[in-house]
Each structure stands twice: as structure tokens, then as C-alpha cells.
Design an enzyme around this catalytic site. Structure first.
Site, PDB file in Angstrom:
ATOM      1  N   HIS A  13       0.878  -1.169   0.000  1.00 45.80           N
ATOM      2  CA  HIS A  13       0.000   0.000   0.000  1.00 45.80           C
ATOM      3  C   HIS A  13       0.912   1.213   0.000  1.00 45.80           C
ATOM      4  CE1 HIS A  13      -2.987   2.926   0.579  1.00 45.80           C
ATOM      5  NE2 HIS A  13      -2.719   3.167   1.853  1.00 45.80           N
ATOM      6  N   ASP A  15       1.356   4.865   0.108  1.00 45.72           N
ATOM      7  CA  ASP A  15       0.985   6.255   0.358  1.00 45.72           C
ATOM      8  C   ASP A  15       2.029   7.129  -0.321  1.00 45.72           C
ATOM      9  OD1 ASP A  15      -1.291   5.884   2.309  1.00 45.72           O
ATOM     10  OD2 ASP A  15       0.300   4.805   3.356  1.00 45.72           O
ATOM     11  N   ASP A 125      -7.420   1.668   2.188  1.00 46.15           N
ATOM     12  CA  ASP A 125      -7.303   2.406   3.445  1.00 46.15           C
ATOM     13  C   ASP A 125      -8.110   3.687   3.440  1.00 46.15           C
ATOM     14  OD1 ASP A 125      -6.433   2.828   6.021  1.00 46.15           O
ATOM     15  OD2 ASP A 125      -4.515   3.710   5.444  1.00 46.15           O
ATOM     16  N   HIS A 351      -5.777   9.924   0.525  1.00 50.79           N
ATOM     17  CA  HIS A 351      -6.347  10.193   1.848  1.00 50.79           C
ATOM     18  C   HIS A 351      -5.372  10.896   2.780  1.00 50.79           C
ATOM     19  CE1 HIS A 351      -4.875   5.937   2.044  1.00 50.79           C
ATOM     20  NE2 HIS A 351      -4.320   6.371   3.143  1.00 50.79           N
TER      21      HIS A 351
END
Length: 873
Positions: A13, A15, A125, A351
């Protein structure tokens, strides 16, 4: 114990920016990709890797290593790298509906440049999942999704269908949008790292896998269990394929597969009848109130304000204007530039970015991106306006100058606009001599002399031209601009003219034919709807301590709150014209300066709040601009509104929907407050009346459980750290300095059409001022007033008016946020020859029958409907 099939999905994941700025994370991304490609080159047992559902990872890598593109395309073609379908992994709530669609639209375009595009939705997420996500996914032909948050056992909620499996928090669910669109969902009930870092030692691997299996089995409804082999910024576990092969060869009791989401979903689909069923948003309404990190909606509010302005610029101005330019003046369509602007904006939508929950350097770079979009979009809009306006016969206004005002909405607009008109430097004209005319009749306008200014022109065929002029600004209410159309107003400079205005000013307030506004002694504002007699008290400011972080508001342990209620404020008439009246209300608050080591408020400082309340001629809402001079730390400021409405639910405008939420939380709720997220407005209503509060980039609200059901809109929240897995100081998240917030109150009578008109009023406010163009009059081939296409009907909202991605045609998107079906009629006129229903990917689905030059489009309840208009040859 029955044997299971364990699907290990290798992933990371990623980010893009979070606890380090983008370029620091990109350095690690390049290391990660180099290792991944080497593993794919050398180990045939490593069968598949999921690239986090966002194709920007590939873009970011290839900017540094462009020579690796051929290898990436090779493994995508072989199915060993899974690419897309999103451009970035967005926060679904803090960007609007169109941004969610454009993310998928652009993501599929970019992904396709590298090969096969994944057909699995992915929200690993996201801080809660919007209710219309299944409909959006199905609009692109996607019927499966994997995600992490928002699913807990839910029975008897507002959307309970009574089906046997409704609300069962399984790891496999059927997720349904309010319109009935369904996707099969895989829920990371043990998070997206439950199969991470499997030991190479066979005995240790067997012990670890059995523990993972037991945890996964508790939520599962099928013999196929999902093992997520990865985590945040997780380096590739290069030997996972070999470990899986060894375990299978050892006679392990379960079958292990180095799998993909596509294979996993194919395996579980036959068991669909066992899955839990959920309808609408998955935002933790039935949880303990902490897991979906709702207070990220108020972290670094300036980011949300920038984003709202950028979205409005692209969606409500630049894109619609490009349609007018193309259809009226045969202007060129620069799809590449629009795509670049959207990509730049969406790089701020992950996010950890738009939620404001990263380190300071991340958000500084975000501001630069936002400014790029505003600068580029402003130039695009200026060019498109100029091309279109040149085609109009503004000479028909009968005045030396004219203003053309545009309306991309699906209803008649009467919003205020401000333009400038340039006269010669030595002109004898004064502000009092200038008038705005609507069909030859002078209308209320606020004209200001800006003095002598220096400016310049950049011609397309010669060197730049500087000039000096006397510039005047004109602000007026542009009444009755047709839907999907434009209207031209004349400007005369030959002397003052009598105008009729419904505005009245008195010592402590103002009124027009719809509203009465009275300033109270403590600076609160009493707004009375003159049609219903209902009154609403707003402008009460409350300050409280915040010992939380960027994710969560946690009130200071001593619970000290400071309010303006019952204090003395100074109110003064700030500006007055026939077009608008503004009062300035000044509050001087003594508040604690910060927190001590025990999480209690300490010290003292001044916080000055200037609240500007504007009422315009003919308006159905007062507009507020609140300026907070903030020197304090670790605190939150909200504006409170009291209303007298008795109800149990709140309506929050979101992505293609008006979402109903309960005011009183569920039994398991632990969060002392019940924050809600909105995009544009929230509101309450009873059987007689209702009230919407609309904001520009203000995304957090609460309806309190007090005797008044007080409505609270968050204006500021300052904190000292990021939070999460380590200590990351964020001094800029205190948001010290001057903060400017904009919002409006829209009261309505509880009748269908008045409620709909109130919602449209909120959208008009949130879209900022309409685009307008002021210039000397000229002859042209098109009428001075008109509509691109005739549009009639009600019960729907126009979401997009843009040129199609691949064809020289126009895309019109509407949605119905209500619970009743409706219809939209389009009169094609001379500019269009045919209309098609298209999906969200703009693929034609059905040609619409045309009768007498008109097409009728069904817009079912809660449905997003997209129409392609084909230009006449």
C-alpha cells in the site's frame, strides 16, 4: 477441520506522501520497483503483484527510470503485474463526486498506456466508503471491490432491507448503492497485512499460516481465504512464491496459492448467497466512532478550501466553457491540458494528502499543486471565454459595453457576479454614472472606482502590449440566466439611473423580500424566513481545546469552552448599495493559548473573529465570511446555529447523494462527538420547514444531542502532531494566522419544490461566482442570450458538462439524489443531431429516441445518468 484455499495476494500500500514528503517516498518507491522487477525476472514462482490499484505508482517510477517501461509492460501483459484502475487512491468523502469519477476515467486511460487494466475496485485504506461507490464502479463495468474500513455488524439501521444476511460483517459482502447497483466486496477484516512477512522456515511458516487462517476463518463465508502479503510501503517479499510452493509440496493441510484479486473473486462468487449485505455508505455509523477518522475533515481546512475552489474552477467553469467555445465558435478542445490539470489536482486527493494528515512538507507541496491548477485553469477559462464571447452579438444590448454571464447548472441561475470594465485613463465617467441594464432596465449594482491601473495584453500574433486605464468593478445579481446557457447585460456610462431594490437597512440589521436579518447584542445573527415566519439563530462561536492529532479531535481534559453567546460584540454597517448590504460583527475572545502536559488548557491569548454577513437584493440566503485571527494552539472553533426543528436524522450532501444519518449514535458508539462529513451542505427538516447550511471547503459538521439539536459547523482545528504509528510534529497544522471561512444559511418550507430549490441554492453558493466576460459590444453570429441545449424537468442536479474524452461530442451528466424517479427533457435545437446514454467510461449504451427535436431521459431515484450529445454536421 475442512481444507481451505489460502489466496496470498502480494502487494504494497503505497501512500505517495505521508510521514515523509513525496520525493522522499519516491526514493523508496524506486528501490521497491527495482527489487520487484528483479524478482519477476528471476523467480517464476512469484506469479503476481498488485500495484495498489493506482497507476500513478508506475508514472512516478518511470519519471526516474524511463528505460524500465518495456519490462513493466511485459509483466502487465503476462498478468504478473496488476495495473490500475484508479489514477490515485483517493479519499472518497473529501473530494466531490466528479473527482471520484475522473479519478477512474483518467486512471483507466493512463493504465491502458501500459497494457491490461485491472477490473477490480480498490479502497484499501479509505477513511470510510461513500454509498455511491458501487454505482460508480458499475458505471465502469467493475463488479468487484476490495477495501478496509467501515464494515461492522449492522442491524436495524436506516437502510436495513430485512434480508437474512443484512448487516453481517463478513469478509465477503454484497455492497449495494442506494440505486440498487451491486458489487461483490472483499473486506480486510484482519487488515491488508494479515499475510505479511511469512517466515521462510517451514515450521515457522506453518505456525504463522495456521494463526492467520484461524483469524480469517472467523469472518469468512467461503473456503477461500484472503491473505494480504504486504503493508504500507512494504518491500516485496521476494520468496513468497517459493514458500508457497514448499508448503504445498510438504503436504500442508490447506492449499496455498500465490493469487490475484481477479482469481480470488472468481473463486468466491459461487458462494454469493452466503455473503453479508450492506446498503449505502460504509463509514462506521455503527462502530465505536473512531475507526473512520472522521475528524480528518477538519484538519488543515485550508487544503479543503483550495480543493473546493479547484474543483469548481474545472467542473463549473473551464470545462463547460470549453463546450460553449467549441459549439458556438468552433474552438479547439485541448483535452491534453484538461487531463494534465485533472491529474495535477488528483495528486492532492490521496487520503493522507487531502485529509490533512501528513507532515508539513507534504501539505506545502500540495498548496503548490493547487496553485498550479488555479493558475492554469484560470488561463484556460480566460481563453475559452474570449473565444466564445467573440461569437456573440452583444451589440444588441444597445450599450457601449456588455457583460455576458454563464450558467452551467441545470436550473435558472440568479447568482451575484463581479466584473471589471476598463475606460480610458482620462475618462470623465464616475462610478455614479455607470449602470447595469437587464433588457434595457437598470438593475441594482455596486459600482466601485478602482482608479488608474497598469495592465497588459498578450496577443497571439505580436509582442505584448502594456496599457493603462481607469478600471471600475461592477457587482450585481445576474437574474434569470437560463440553464446550460448565458445571458448578456448592458453597461451604460451616461448617467445615474433609477433602480428598484428590495433591500432595506436599519440600525441592527437588514431585510429583503425573502429574509430578515437582525444582529443581536452578542453578535449572533437572527435570520427570519419571511415566507414561513421561522427564525434561525446563527453566528454563535465556540472555542474548545483539542488534545488529539490530525486524525481525531479529542477535547481537552478540563473541558474548558469559550463562547461568544451572551457576551458583547461590536456590529457596524460595513457596506451598502442597492445590490447588497454587509454588516461587520467583531468578537474579541479571551481563550487559552494552548495545552499543558496533562492535556488541559493553559495560558491566555486574544482571538479576534470578524464575521461579515451579506444579504443581496432578491437573495434567499445570507452569506457569511468569517475571518479568524488565530494565535492559539491545540484548539477548535465551530459556529453554532439554533433552529427549533424537531427531527431524528440529518441530511448530508455527498457524492451524487443526499445521505440520511441518525443524530443519536448507536449503542456501541464511544466517541463523545458524532462528526459527519459533507461535500457542500448539511441540513435538518421537520414536517413544516427545513434549514441547509452550505460551505465552501468546509467538510465537517455535527448535530449535537442537546435540547436545541444545535447545528455545529467546524471552522478551524489546530493540532501539534500527525498521530498514528510514531511521533511526527506538525507545527503548521496549528494553522496560526488569519483564517477566512465562507458559508451560507438556506431556509426552506418543507415542500418538494422548495426543498429542491434550496439544495440548488446551496450548489450555486458552493460553485463560487459564475464565469462572466465584460468587453465593448460587438457584432456576432450568435444571439446575446441563449442555451446550449433546452433543458427542462426537476428532481435532478447537473454534475458535469464537458467535451467527451474520445469523440467530438458533449457529455452531460446528471444525478437524482431523491427517492422518487424523475425525467429530464432535452431540446436538441440546431446544434445537436442525436443523443446517447453512455456509461461513466463514456461508452455508448443506447441511442435515445428523438421526437420533434427532443429526447426524454429517465433519471431514476439515486441514479447517476450520463448523456452524450452528438453535434449536428
Amino acid at each position: 477441520m475442512s481444507s481451505k484455499t489460502l489466496h496470498f495476494v502480494s502487494h504494497t500500500h503505497w501512500d505517495r506522501e505521508w510521514y515523509m514528503p513525496f520525493e522522499a517516498h519516491r526514493y523508496k518507491l524506486v528501490e521497491f520497483f527495482d527489487r520487484l522487477l528483479n524478482t519477476l525476472d528471476t523467480d517464476p514462482s512469484f506469479r503476481s503483484f498488485h500495484l495498489d490499484g493506482q497507476t500513478i505508482m508506475i508514472e512516478d517510477y518511470l519519471e526516474v527510470r524511463p528505460q524500465m517501461r518495456e519490462r513493466i509492460e511485459k509483466y502487465i501483459a503476462e498478468g504478473r503485474l496488476v495495473n490500475g484502475p484508479w489514477y490515485i487512491l483517493q479519499d472518497e468523502y473529501l473530494v466531490d463526486g466528479e473527482s471520484n469519477i475522473r479519478n477512474m476515467l483518467v486512471g483507466r486511460q493512463v493504465s491502458a498506456q501500459y497494457g491490461k487494466v485491472s477490473n477490480v475496485g480498490y479502497f484499501p485504506d479509505a477513511f470510510g466508503n461513500i454509498g455511491q461507490a458501487p454505482q460508480i464502479l458499475r458505471g465502469f463495468g467493475i463488479d468487484t471491490v476490495a477495501f478496509g474500513r467501515g464494515v461492522v455488524d449492522t442491524h436495524g439501521d436506516l437502510y436495513d432491507t430485512g434480508e437474512e444476511n443484512y448487516g453481517n460483517a463478513n469478509s465477503e459482502i454484497v455492497w449495494r448503492s442506494p440505486d440498487g447497483s451491486e458489487v461483490i466486496g472483499a473486506v480486510f477484516q484482519n487488515w491488508y497485512n494479515n499475510g505479511n512477512e511469512i517466515p521462510a522456515d517451514p515450521d515457522e511458516a506453518a505456525e504463522r499460516i495456521r494463526a492467520i487462517r484461524a483469524a480469517a476463518e472467523r469472518c469468512a463465508t467461503t473456503p477461500h481465504l484472503l491473505m494480504m502479503n504486504g503493508c504500507d510501503h512494504q518491500p516485496v517479499q521476494c520468496d513468497i512464491g517459493q514458500i508457497i510452493d514448499r508448503m504445498n509440496e510438504s503436504g500442508f493441510e490447506d492449499t496455498l496459492v500465490h493469487s490475484s484479486f481477479a482469481d480470488y473473486f472468481d473463486a468466491i462468487k459461487p458462494y454469493r448467497d452466503n455473503f453479508g449485505i450492506f446498503v449505502g455508505e460504509l463509514n462506521g455509523e455503527n462502530s465505536n466512532g473512531w475507526g473512520t477518522l472522521a475528524n480528518t475533515a477538519s484538519a488543515r481546512i485550508y487544503l479543503k478550501q483550495y480543493n473546493a475552489r479547484c474543483q469548481a474552477l474545472l467542473e463549473k467553469n473551464a470545462e463547460p466553457m470549453s463546450v460553449f467555445s467549441r459549439m458556438y465558435a468552433d474552438g479547439a478542445v485541448d483535452r491534453d491540458y484538461f487531463r494534465w490539470m485533472w491529474k495535477t489536482l488528483m495528486q492532492n486527493h490521496p487520503h493522507d494528502s487531502i485529509c490533512g494528515c501528513s507532515v508539513d512538507d507534504v501539505h506545502s507541496e500540495m498548496v503548490t499543486r493547487f496553485k498550479k491548477v488555479l493558475h492554469a485553469g484560470g488561463e484556460v477559462l480566460k481563453e475559452e471565454k474570449s473565444v466564445f464571447a467573440a461569437s456573440l452579438n452583444t451589440a444588441s444590448a444597445g450599450t457601449p459595453y456588455a457583460v455576458t454571464v454563464f450558467n452551467p447548472a441545470g436550473c435558472i441561475s440568479s447568482e451575484a457576479v463581479t466584473v471589471t470594465v476598463d475606460l480610458p485613463e482620462d475618462t470623465a465617467v464616475t462610478a455614479e454614472m455607470i449602470a447595469v441594464l437587464d433588457n434595457g432596465k437598470a438593475i441594482p449594482a455596486d459600482v466601485k472606482d478602482l482608479g488608474i491601473v497598469s495592465d497588459y495584453i498578450l496577443p497571439k500574433d505580436r509582442f505584448r502590449i502594456p496599457f493603462r486605464c481607469r478600471r471600475f468593478s461592477l457587482s450585481f445579481r445576474a437574474a434569470d440566466v437560463p440553464a446550460l446557457g448565458y445571458k448578456t447585460f448592458g453597461i451604460s456610462a451616461d448617467g445615474a439611473k433609477d433602480v428598484q431594490s428590495d433591500l432595506t437597512v436599519y440600525k441592527s440589521g437588514m431585510q429583503n423580500k425573502r429574509l430578515k436579518v437582525k444582529i443581536q447584542r452578542d453578535g449572533s445573527v437572527l435570520v427570519t424566513d419571511r415566507r414561513t415566519g421561522a427564525s434561525y439563530l446563527t453566528g454563535i462561536f465556540e472555542d474548545s481545546g483539542d488534545r488529539g492529532e490530525e486524525y481525531n479531535y479529542r477535547e481537552a481534559n478540563d473541558k474548558t469552552r469559550v463562547t461568544t453567546e451572551g457576551t458583547h460584540a461590536r456590529a457596524e454597517l460595513f457596506s451598502e448599495s442597492a445590490a447588497a448590504v454587509t454588516f461587520r460583527i467583531v468578537h474579541k475572545m479571551k481563550i487559552p493559548a494552548g495545552l499543558d502536559e496533562n492535556g488541559c488548557r493553559t495560558g491566555e491569548c486574544d482571538m479576534v473573529i470578524e464575521n461579515f454577513c451579506t444579504l443581496r437584493e432578491g437573495a434567499r440566503r445570507p452569506d457569511f465570511r468569517t475571518v479568524i485571527h488565530n494565535d492559539a494552539e491545540n484548539h477548535r472553533v465551530v459556529v453554532l446555529t439554533r433552529h427549533g426543528i424537531v427531527c431524528d436524522t440529518v441530511t448530508a450532501e455527498g457524492q451524487f447523494d443526499f445521505v440520511k444519518r441518525t443524530i443519536v449514535p448507536c449503542e456501541q458508539w464511544q466517541n463523545p462527538m458524532k462528526p459527519g462529513k459533507m461535500t457542500t451542505f448539511f441540513g435538518l427538516e421537520d414536517e413544516n420547514r427545513g434549514l441547509y447550511i452550505a460551505g465552501r471547503g468546509l467538510c465537517e459538521y455535527e448535530v449535537r444531542r442537546d435540547e436545541h439539536r444545535t447545528m455545529a459547523l467546524t471552522l478551524h482545528r489546530g493540532v501539534a502532531e500527525l498521530g498514528d504509528w510514531n511521533y511526527f510534529p506538525t507545527p503548521e497544522a496549528q494553522c496560526k494566522g488569519t483564517l477566512t471561512l465562507e458559508y451560507a444559511l438556506v431556509p426552506y418550507a418543507n415542500a418538494v419544490r422548495d426543498r429542491e430549490n434550496a439544495a440548488l441554492e446551496c450548489y450555486s453558493f458552493a460553485a463560487y461566482e459564475p464565469a462572466a466576460f465584460c468587453a465593448p459590444v460587438h457584432d456576432g453570429s450568435s444571439p446575446a442570450d441563449g442555451s446550449l441545449v433546452g433543458l427542462s424537468g426537476h428532481g435532478f442536479i447537473v454534475s458535469a458538462l464537458k467535451m467527451a474524452e474520445e469523440r467530438d461530442s458533449v457529455v452531460l451528466r446528471v444525478f437524482n439524489p431523491y427517492t422518487s424517479d424523475t425525467k429530464m427533457k432535452l431540446d436538441l435545437g440546431e446544434k445537436f443531431s442525436a443523443a446517447y446514454l453512455v456509461n461513466l467510461g463514456e461508452e455508448r449504451q443506447k441511442k435515445l429516441p428523438c421526437r420533434g427535436g427532443s429526447v426524454t431521459v429517465s433519471v431514476p431515484a439515486k441514479k447517476i445518468v450520463t448523456v452524450e450529445l452528438v453535434p449536428a454536421e
